[in-house]
Design a protein around this motif. Structure first.
Motif, PDB file in Angstrom:
ATOM      1  N   LEU A 149       5.682  -7.566   9.165  1.00 30.78           N
ATOM      2  CA  LEU A 149       5.810  -7.556  10.621  1.00 30.78           C
ATOM      3  C   LEU A 149       4.528  -8.136  11.197  1.00 30.78           C
ATOM      4  CD1 LEU A 149       7.798  -6.472  12.872  1.00 30.78           C
ATOM      5  CD2 LEU A 149       6.264  -4.507  13.034  1.00 30.78           C
ATOM      6  N   ALA A 150       4.659  -9.158  12.062  1.00 33.67           N
ATOM      7  CA  ALA A 150       3.473  -9.822  12.598  1.00 33.67           C
ATOM      8  C   ALA A 150       3.761 -10.334  14.003  1.00 33.67           C
ATOM      9  CB  ALA A 150       3.059 -10.976  11.676  1.00 33.67           C
ATOM     10  N   GLY A 151       2.718 -10.869  14.635  1.00 34.85           N
ATOM     11  CA  GLY A 151       2.878 -11.488  15.939  1.00 34.85           C
ATOM     12  C   GLY A 151       3.241 -10.513  17.035  1.00 34.85           C
ATOM     13  N   THR A 194       2.719  -4.417   6.486  1.00 37.79           N
ATOM     14  CA  THR A 194       3.673  -4.476   5.382  1.00 37.79           C
ATOM     15  C   THR A 194       4.467  -3.182   5.372  1.00 37.79           C
ATOM     16  OG1 THR A 194       2.171  -5.868   4.075  1.00 37.79           O
ATOM     17  CG2 THR A 194       3.953  -4.765   2.896  1.00 37.79           C
ATOM     18  N   LEU A 195       5.774  -3.299   5.418  1.00 36.90           N
ATOM     19  CA  LEU A 195       6.677  -2.153   5.401  1.00 36.90           C
ATOM     20  C   LEU A 195       7.302  -2.067   4.015  1.00 36.90           C
ATOM     21  CD1 LEU A 195       6.398  -3.128   8.409  1.00 36.90           C
ATOM     22  CD2 LEU A 195       8.669  -2.207   8.804  1.00 36.90           C
ATOM     23  N   MET A 196       7.355  -0.864   3.437  1.00 35.47           N
ATOM     24  CA  MET A 196       7.841  -0.713   2.070  1.00 35.47           C
ATOM     25  C   MET A 196       8.738   0.502   1.907  1.00 35.47           C
ATOM     26  SD  MET A 196       4.404  -1.260  -0.197  1.00 35.47           S
ATOM     27  CE  MET A 196       3.284  -2.628   0.092  1.00 35.47           C
ATOM     28  N   TRP A 239      15.583   4.566  -6.041  1.00 34.91           N
ATOM     29  CA  TRP A 239      15.450   5.622  -5.041  1.00 34.91           C
ATOM     30  C   TRP A 239      16.071   5.165  -3.721  1.00 34.91           C
ATOM     31  CZ3 TRP A 239      13.619  10.556  -5.571  1.00 34.91           C
ATOM     32  CH2 TRP A 239      13.288  11.251  -4.407  1.00 34.91           C
ATOM     33  N   HIS A 240      15.667   4.003  -3.252  1.00 37.62           N
ATOM     34  CA  HIS A 240      16.220   3.445  -2.013  1.00 37.62           C
ATOM     35  C   HIS A 240      15.887   1.955  -2.002  1.00 37.62           C
ATOM     36  CE1 HIS A 240      18.020   4.068   1.941  1.00 37.62           C
ATOM     37  NE2 HIS A 240      17.149   3.194   2.411  1.00 37.62           N
ATOM     38  N   GLY A 241      16.888   1.129  -2.348  1.00 41.51           N
ATOM     39  CA  GLY A 241      16.627  -0.291  -2.546  1.00 41.51           C
ATOM     40  C   GLY A 241      16.579  -1.135  -1.297  1.00 41.51           C
ATOM     41  N   GLY A 242      16.539  -0.544  -0.128  1.00 42.71           N
ATOM     42  CA  GLY A 242      16.456  -1.284   1.131  1.00 42.71           C
ATOM     43  C   GLY A 242      15.577  -0.542   2.104  1.00 42.71           C
ATOM     44  N   PRO A 243      15.611  -0.914   3.370  1.00 46.37           N
ATOM     45  CA  PRO A 243      14.758  -0.239   4.359  1.00 46.37           C
ATOM     46  C   PRO A 243      15.338   1.093   4.809  1.00 46.37           C
ATOM     47  CG  PRO A 243      16.025  -1.984   5.410  1.00 46.37           C
ATOM     48  CD  PRO A 243      16.323  -2.077   3.943  1.00 46.37           C
ATOM     49  N   PHE A 244      14.477   2.096   4.944  1.00 47.23           N
ATOM     50  CA  PHE A 244      14.883   3.337   5.582  1.00 47.23           C
ATOM     51  C   PHE A 244      15.014   3.130   7.089  1.00 47.23           C
ATOM     52  CE2 PHE A 244      13.307   5.322   1.686  1.00 47.23           C
ATOM     53  CZ  PHE A 244      14.198   6.372   1.511  1.00 47.23           C
ATOM     54  N   VAL A 265      10.423  -9.214   8.525  1.00 52.48           N
ATOM     55  CA  VAL A 265      10.903 -10.346   7.737  1.00 52.48           C
ATOM     56  C   VAL A 265      10.590 -10.082   6.268  1.00 52.48           C
ATOM     57  CG1 VAL A 265      10.665 -12.824   7.278  1.00 52.48           C
ATOM     58  CG2 VAL A 265      10.527 -11.962   9.641  1.00 52.48           C
ATOM     59  N   GLU A 266      11.584 -10.247   5.426  1.00 50.19           N
ATOM     60  CA  GLU A 266      11.358 -10.091   3.990  1.00 50.19           C
ATOM     61  C   GLU A 266      10.690 -11.347   3.450  1.00 50.19           C
ATOM     62  OE1 GLU A 266      14.627  -8.636   1.709  1.00 50.19           O
ATOM     63  OE2 GLU A 266      15.381  -7.373   3.342  1.00 50.19           O
ATOM     64  N   PRO A 267       9.574 -11.218   2.757  1.00 49.72           N
ATOM     65  CA  PRO A 267       8.831 -12.389   2.278  1.00 49.72           C
ATOM     66  C   PRO A 267       9.552 -13.088   1.131  1.00 49.72           C
ATOM     67  CG  PRO A 267       7.849 -10.386   1.429  1.00 49.72           C
ATOM     68  CD  PRO A 267       8.926  -9.948   2.385  1.00 49.72           C
ATOM     69  N   SER A 268       9.111 -14.290   0.826  1.00 48.01           N
ATOM     70  CA  SER A 268       9.673 -15.075  -0.267  1.00 48.01           C
ATOM     71  C   SER A 268       9.295 -14.451  -1.604  1.00 48.01           C
ATOM     72  CB  SER A 268       9.159 -16.520  -0.208  1.00 48.01           C
ATOM     73  OG  SER A 268       9.380 -17.187  -1.434  1.00 48.01           O
ATOM     74  N   ALA A 269      10.294 -14.103  -2.402  1.00 51.31           N
ATOM     75  CA  ALA A 269      10.029 -13.510  -3.713  1.00 51.31           C
ATOM     76  C   ALA A 269       9.295 -14.491  -4.606  1.00 51.31           C
ATOM     77  CB  ALA A 269      11.346 -13.078  -4.360  1.00 51.31           C
ATOM     78  N   ALA A 270       9.624 -15.777  -4.504  1.00 53.13           N
ATOM     79  CA  ALA A 270       8.978 -16.791  -5.337  1.00 53.13           C
ATOM     80  C   ALA A 270       7.494 -16.916  -4.995  1.00 53.13           C
ATOM     81  CB  ALA A 270       9.683 -18.135  -5.173  1.00 53.13           C
ATOM     82  N   GLU A 271       7.175 -16.872  -3.716  1.00 53.51           N
ATOM     83  CA  GLU A 271       5.770 -16.991  -3.301  1.00 53.51           C
ATOM     84  C   GLU A 271       4.975 -15.762  -3.741  1.00 53.51           C
ATOM     85  OE1 GLU A 271       5.621 -17.721   0.855  1.00 53.51           O
ATOM     86  OE2 GLU A 271       6.597 -19.687   0.724  1.00 53.51           O
ATOM     87  N   LEU A 272       5.578 -14.584  -3.617  1.00 52.44           N
ATOM     88  CA  LEU A 272       4.879 -13.374  -4.060  1.00 52.44           C
ATOM     89  C   LEU A 272       4.675 -13.383  -5.572  1.00 52.44           C
ATOM     90  CD1 LEU A 272       6.549 -10.561  -1.917  1.00 52.44           C
ATOM     91  CD2 LEU A 272       4.312 -11.636  -1.581  1.00 52.44           C
ATOM     92  N   ALA A 273       5.656 -13.888  -6.318  1.00 55.23           N
ATOM     93  CA  ALA A 273       5.522 -13.959  -7.769  1.00 55.23           C
ATOM     94  C   ALA A 273       4.412 -14.922  -8.163  1.00 55.23           C
ATOM     95  CB  ALA A 273       6.849 -14.397  -8.390  1.00 55.23           C
TER      96      ALA A 273
END
Length: 508
Positions: free
Chosen positions: A191-193, A211-213, A248-253, A260-268
């Motif tokens: 979350l930004a801006g 960062t929300l997790m 436990w919980h595979g999405g947002p509570f 915005v969900e970040p790019s998995a490729a960029e994080l990897a």
């Protein structure tokens, strides 16, 4: 001791559960996973929520508000999911003293937009049910020779699958397990801006980006300002396997507007640069939870899903709940030796071999067209496995089955027979499997874990014959163990009354 309390009546000073279900060979410590609430905010109107898109927890929170907790030793506050949470009722006195002297969170201003700092006792705390307290006992813990190796990464670089340090210190730190406090990240968003001001009252607190997790074991959304956090270099592989299966919980509570969900490729790619190689002895911190290497191989490398399994390879029941012939089973059980858990399966095999066609037909489970039901269910499972969803949808209609059999077939798809390769017992579907065996069904859809390379071939023979052979094999082995000869076993298998002369009746 611990008890459940509603999120709306939590108070500063409570020890709330923030990390549950750590799979570990070294033992769970008493008080592990609980952290002291240092600050608490009530958000009556969570205007930052994107209503209608975040699932039941987010919609519920939008209606009744959110409780945010700032806990000792945690890297960020948590927006708790609505509902009940575990708290310790008798935290260790020395730990409480240490926690109060070493706070993580200070300050007097609310962080969240619309948040109000809560102080003192909640007026409705005594409304909690009096029977909500239960004994909480940790396992006998092994003292680790050292803690697991960690590395630092920016919070914005944390990705799904990282084992984040969710709780830094449980006093005394010397008592903590090697990977205690670290839990698997299951979902991440940023979350930004301009959207920051809708969630937090002071955008400077976010340091540019939040960062929300969702984290395994945590009942709520972890909110991290931009900062460095600790992550395990090489988590316990067996624990990773457990956590990947028991999400436990595979999405947002909470669905926050603008996240915005970040790019998995960029994080990897970022992780590959940041993550160091683990020490050579890192894996030695985690002795295996399995005694049988074959069982471990099936767990670590096996395939989990629905597959056809020969009925001849599946175990006989260990306890048919509400079976009409339970009294007969109990009488047979008294002819078997005490202390042998395997006897429960053998007794059911013997009962199966003794029932007549009329007796089988009297049971509701045996009044279905199981060959047609299983054929349809297997065809559907094959289409799903192949990714042919159009064919699967057509098969699911099951128009060739009558209404009763159609219900049985769909029940077989939604309420699976549960059995993993090598297991000694079926964990679901014992009655139905009994009916399928009697209907001479050769292969049935089963959900469980298996190594395809170790799948055995079906045993030839009809079900009654296999049941009788199972009983013969048991008594032959029992006779050989007792007298060094299996010859008497054939008589014992055939004549239950003869066993009463040799075997001490069960329970006497």
């Amino acid at each position: 001791m611990r008890r459940r309390v509603a999120d709306r009546v939590l108070e500063v000073g409570d020890y709330v559960q923030v990390a549950a279900e750590r799979t570990t060979p070294d033992g769970v410590r008493p008080g592990e996973g609980y952290a002291r609430v240092e600050r608490l905010e009530r958000i009556a109107e969570a205007t930052f929520l994107d209503e209608g898109t975040g699932g039941v927890y987010s919609d519920w929170a939008a209606r009744r508000g959110i409780t945010a907790v700032f806990c000792q030793g945690m890297p960020g506050p948590v927006l708790l999911r609505p509902g009940d949470h575990w708290i310790l009722t008798q935290p260790d006195a020395q730990r409480r003293e240490w926690d109060e002297a070493n706070p993580t969170w200070t300050g007097t201003a609310a962080v969240f937009a619309g948040g109000v700092l809560a102080q003192g006792s909640h007026p409705h705390r005594d409304d909690d049910p009096p029977d909500g307290t239960v004994v909480f006992a940790g396992m006998s813990a092994v003292v680790p020779r050292r803690r697991a190796t960690v590395f630092g990464k920016p919070s914005v670089a944390v990705r799904t699958g990282d084992y984040l340090q969710l709780h830094a210190v449980r006093h005394p730190a010397s008592d903590m397990g090697p990977d205690e406090g670290f839990h698997r990240v299951e979902w991440v968003a940023h979350l930004a801006g301009p959207d920051l001001s809708a969630l937090v009252s002071d955008t400077g607190w976010a340091c540019g980006i939040l960062t929300l997790m969702s984290v395994h074991g945590l009942s709520g959304t972890l909110i991290l300002p931009q900062r460095d956090v600790a992550v395990l270099v090489a988590p316990n592989r067996e624990r990773v396997r457990y956590d990947e299966e028991e999400v436990w919980h595979g999405g947002p509570f909470h669905a926050v507007t603008g996240m915005v969900e970040p790019s998995a490729a960029e994080l990897a790619a970022a992780d590959s640069v940041l993550r160091p190689c683990p020490p050579d002895d890192e894996a030695d911190l985690y002795p295996s939870l399995f005694k049988d290497p074959g069982e471990r191989a099936r767990f670590m490398d096996g395939v989990l899903g629905v597959r056809p399994v020969a009925t001849s390879l599946l175990p006989w029941p260990h306890g048919l709940f509400k079976c009409a012939y339970k009294a007969r089973w109990e009488r047979l059980a008294t002819t078997y030796p005490d202390g042998d858990e395997a006897r429960f399966h053998i007794v059911h095999a013997e009962l199966f071999s003794s029932l007549t066609a009329e007796e089988f037909a009297a049971c509701p489970y045996h009044q279905a067209n199981w060959p047609a039901i299983v054929e349809t269910a297997l065809a559907y499972a094959a289409a799903e496995e192949a990714g042919d969803h159009e064919k699967a949808q057509l098969l699911y209609a099951m128009e060739h089955l009558d209404e009763s059999d159609r219900l049985w077939a769909r029940d077989l798809l939604g309420d699976h027979l549960m059995w993993s390769q090598g297991s000694s017992a079926l964990t679901n579907g014992q009655h139905r499997l009994c009916a399928m065996r009697e209907a001479n069904v050769k292969s049935v859809p089963v959900h469980g874990r298996h190594l395809p390379s170790l799948d055995a071939e079906a045993v030839k023979g009809e079900a009654g014959q296999l049941a009788r052979q199972t009983v013969k094999n048991y008594w032959a082995g029992w006779s050989a163990d007792r007298w060094g000869s299996a010859r008497l076993g054939a008589l014992l298998a055939r004549y239950p009354k003869l066993r009463r002369l040799l075997v001490r009746p069960h329970g006497r």
